[in-house]
Design a protein around this motif. Sequence first.
Motif, PDB file in Angstrom:
ATOM      1  N   VAL A  15       0.845  -1.199   0.000  1.00 33.82           N
ATOM      2  CA  VAL A  15       0.000   0.000   0.000  1.00 33.82           C
ATOM      3  C   VAL A  15       0.879   1.247   0.000  1.00 33.82           C
ATOM      4  N   ASN A  19       1.031   3.691  -3.393  1.00 35.36           N
ATOM      5  CA  ASN A  19       0.553   5.066  -3.232  1.00 35.36           C
ATOM      6  C   ASN A  19       1.687   6.078  -3.401  1.00 35.36           C
ATOM      7  N   ASP A  44      -5.876   0.604  -1.653  1.00 37.39           N
ATOM      8  CA  ASP A  44      -6.086   0.449  -0.216  1.00 37.39           C
ATOM      9  C   ASP A  44      -5.821  -1.003   0.180  1.00 37.39           C
ATOM     10  N   ALA A  45      -5.702  -1.231   1.464  1.00 34.06           N
ATOM     11  CA  ALA A  45      -5.361  -2.565   1.981  1.00 34.06           C
ATOM     12  C   ALA A  45      -6.435  -3.592   1.652  1.00 34.06           C
TER      13      ALA A  45
END
Length: 169
Positions: A15, A19, A44-45
Amino acid sequence: MHFTKATDTDIPQLVALINSAYRGEVSKQGWTSEADMIGGQRIDAASLARYIADTDTTILKYTAEDQQIKGCVYLQVKGEKMYLGLLTVSPLLQDKGIGRQLLQAAEAIAVNHNKFTMTMTVISTRYELISWYERRGYVKTGEMIPLDIPETFGILKAPLDMYILEKKL
């Protein structure tokens, strides 16, 4: 370079890596940033956990000597083709051949799965990135689709289109 399949324990590092490579100020240190076109996070996770659990999906990772994940790529079986996405290298390590080697490893995985066409989508205004893929044998199919993403993957600053690129393996 050694590449392995990502697992649930890799999610926090993945993540952060993804990002940082696509969004925010750190991403602008590399050449893969989408920060001027798309705000918010890239991943996202929960999404990564779904990808890792999906038997048709592989996330391949590159772990450096310091045990930190510095690159990854997403692969998904889509019928007779293999879809490639999220080709990611830390902005601080770009232009060192990691992305090229990840791409080659991804192509080998596709062939091992008897998928002889790799397909992907690339934002149409990412000219340098499209050229990079074209130098590696990918071609535009002639099809363009609008980029339509859920807010969990970012917020478009303006409408964007994506080219579909393919390569016969």
